[in-house]
Design a protein around this motif. Structure first.
Motif, PDB file in Angstrom:
ATOM      1  N   UNK A  70      43.024  26.113 -81.255  1.00  0.00           N
ATOM      2  CA  UNK A  70      41.921  26.217 -80.181  1.00  0.00           C
ATOM      3  C   UNK A  70      42.274  27.456 -79.475  1.00  0.00           C
ATOM      4  N   UNK A  71      43.350  27.804 -79.003  1.00  0.00           N
ATOM      5  CA  UNK A  71      43.641  29.190 -78.213  1.00  0.00           C
ATOM      6  C   UNK A  71      43.563  30.236 -78.784  1.00  0.00           C
ATOM      7  N   UNK A  72      44.197  30.403 -80.230  1.00  0.00           N
ATOM      8  CA  UNK A  72      44.119  31.760 -80.919  1.00  0.00           C
ATOM      9  C   UNK A  72      42.911  31.846 -81.706  1.00  0.00           C
ATOM     10  N   UNK A  73      42.799  30.985 -82.741  1.00  0.00           N
ATOM     11  CA  UNK A  73      41.633  31.201 -83.883  1.00  0.00           C
ATOM     12  C   UNK A  73      40.309  30.950 -83.209  1.00  0.00           C
ATOM     13  N   UNK A  74      40.325  30.101 -82.097  1.00  0.00           N
ATOM     14  CA  UNK A  74      39.049  30.025 -81.428  1.00  0.00           C
ATOM     15  C   UNK A  74      38.916  30.950 -80.210  1.00  0.00           C
ATOM     16  N   UNK A 134      49.207  28.122 -75.474  1.00  0.00           N
ATOM     17  CA  UNK A 134      50.333  28.707 -76.513  1.00  0.00           C
ATOM     18  C   UNK A 134      50.628  30.102 -75.587  1.00  0.00           C
ATOM     19  N   UNK A 135      50.369  30.283 -74.390  1.00  0.00           N
ATOM     20  CA  UNK A 135      50.723  31.476 -73.609  1.00  0.00           C
ATOM     21  C   UNK A 135      52.108  31.831 -73.858  1.00  0.00           C
ATOM     22  N   UNK A 136      53.060  31.096 -73.735  1.00  0.00           N
ATOM     23  CA  UNK A 136      54.693  31.269 -73.742  1.00  0.00           C
ATOM     24  C   UNK A 136      55.027  31.862 -75.207  1.00  0.00           C
ATOM     25  N   UNK A 137      54.320  31.558 -76.215  1.00  0.00           N
ATOM     26  CA  UNK A 137      54.503  32.252 -77.559  1.00  0.00           C
ATOM     27  C   UNK A 137      53.664  33.184 -77.920  1.00  0.00           C
ATOM     28  N   UNK A 138      52.615  33.741 -77.408  1.00  0.00           N
ATOM     29  CA  UNK A 138      51.522  34.751 -77.700  1.00  0.00           C
ATOM     30  C   UNK A 138      52.132  36.097 -78.319  1.00  0.00           C
ATOM     31  N   UNK A 196      32.659  23.461 -77.343  1.00  0.00           N
ATOM     32  CA  UNK A 196      32.011  22.666 -78.697  1.00  0.00           C
ATOM     33  C   UNK A 196      33.085  22.328 -79.601  1.00  0.00           C
ATOM     34  N   UNK A 197      34.038  23.236 -79.851  1.00  0.00           N
ATOM     35  CA  UNK A 197      35.336  23.145 -80.565  1.00  0.00           C
ATOM     36  C   UNK A 197      36.288  22.014 -80.147  1.00  0.00           C
ATOM     37  N   UNK A 198      36.624  21.960 -78.649  1.00  0.00           N
ATOM     38  CA  UNK A 198      37.381  21.104 -78.162  1.00  0.00           C
ATOM     39  C   UNK A 198      36.403  19.842 -78.271  1.00  0.00           C
ATOM     40  N   UNK A 199      35.283  19.639 -78.263  1.00  0.00           N
ATOM     41  CA  UNK A 199      34.475  18.394 -78.177  1.00  0.00           C
ATOM     42  C   UNK A 199      34.857  17.817 -79.649  1.00  0.00           C
ATOM     43  N   UNK A 200      34.706  18.487 -80.818  1.00  0.00           N
ATOM     44  CA  UNK A 200      35.211  17.916 -82.282  1.00  0.00           C
ATOM     45  C   UNK A 200      36.354  17.452 -82.172  1.00  0.00           C
ATOM     46  N   UNK A 201      37.310  18.215 -81.576  1.00  0.00           N
ATOM     47  CA  UNK A 201      38.722  17.706 -81.490  1.00  0.00           C
ATOM     48  C   UNK A 201      38.980  16.174 -80.785  1.00  0.00           C
TER      49      UNK A 201
END
Length: 325
Positions: A70-74, A134-138, A196-201
């Protein structure tokens, strides 16, 4: 809802991989290419649409996978694309498509996503961003400041201790941190894609929580019979089934407009919270033990409800304006 043969195959591949891999992110990227889905082909990606992202998110939600999708690919990919900066996209998107973890520093400690927490000045950024996925491993760290996106060298983020242990969040602090301007971003449009993507999750998590509850209601006995056989519980199960199906419909309709994205955020958040709450109730004491997954769905429900803005924050976009108001 109808899906193409390719979307069904994508769903099947992701589900099978998640069933067999304890650490699925490397294989999701190498074997299926989930990190490259939203990246245009000219930047080394697959050029897929939001529906494909949602198919993957729904499967990840079913198992509460702690992966940087969610944080990276989206979010990171769409933030870069929104700037229209071809040079930045050519430099960063191929890395993200290969599975490098990207993160977008956005909101403040109050979790308000309508305005960025950081500000830029003379090619530097200052401020403290919270709830950074995932900000601590970006490996690719992007910062929203004002109405623009900046790239900074990865800095040390502090992982946030959150109720939902399956969602990796971090706090990232910037103090006159050198930054490269990438370009302006429409924050509202970017948040709509994320919602929209979070809603699918959320719909996927609700569906799996409901399945587990139905299975348990056939095993748990009271007064010499399965509790699922009692009429009152049948009615409750029917209501939950309606919530799960309407949540899924709302999620896949979300990309059609900003208002439908808000509808999906509100309805999917409330549906998952309701289903997860009923899951706790109907499982009884076992649901609050560490050994059973019920508490994890309950925590995901309440954590996800506040990501990208709480349902209450989005209600104003759902309700039509009154004449003369």
């Amino acid at each position: 809802m109808t899906f193409t043969a390719e979307q069904d195959a994508l769903r099947d591949s992701v589900r099978k991989l998640l069933d067999r891999e304890a650490d699925p992110w490397p294989e999701l990227c190498e074997q299926i290419g989930v990190a490259a889905l939203a990246v245009p082909e000219r930047f080394g990606g697959l050029g897929a649409g939001t529906a494909e992202l949602q198919v993957v998110a729904e499967e990840l939600g079913r198992v509460l996978a702690d992966v940087p999708f969610l944080g990276s690919a989206v979010l990171a990919v769409h933030a870069l694309l929104a700037t229209g900066n071809e040079d930045a996209c050519e430099r960063l998107l191929p890395r993200l498509a290969e599975g490098a973890v990207g993160a977008v520093a956005w909101t403040d400690a109050d979790g308000r996503w309508d305005a960025p927490a950081c500000h830029a000045r003379e090619s530097t950024v200052d401020g403290e961003a919270h709830y950074v996925l995932h900000g601590d491993e970006a490996e690719v760290l992007l910062v929203l400041a004002g109405d623009s996106l900046y790239e900074v060298s990865p800095v040390s983020g502090v992982r946030t201790i959150a109720m939902d242990e399956t969602r990796r969040l971090a706090r990232v602090t910037f103090e006159r941190t050198p930054a490269r301007l990438i370009g302006p971003v429409d924050l509202a449009a970017l948040r709509d894609v994320a919602c929209a993507v979070l809603a699918a999750e959320q719909a996927g998590a609700a569906a799996r929580a409901f399945e587990l509850t139905v299975e348990y209601s056939k095993q748990r006995h009271q007064f010499g019979r399965p509790i699922g056989g009692f009429q009152a519980l049948k009615h409750r199960m029917a209501d939950l089934h309606v919530l799960v199906e309407t949540a899924r419909s709302a999620a896949y309709a979300a990309p059609e407009s900003s208002r439908l994205a808000a509808v999906a955020k509100v309805h999917c958040s409330e549906s998952l919270a309701t289903v997860a709450g009923e899951m706790i109730q109907l499982h009884g004491g076992i649901a609050i033990t560490w050994e059973h997954p019920a508490h994890r769905y309950f925590k995901r429900a309440h954590g996800a409800a506040h990501l990208f803005g709480s349902p209450g924050d989005h209600l104003g976009r759902v309700r039509p304006r009154l004449a003369g108001g």
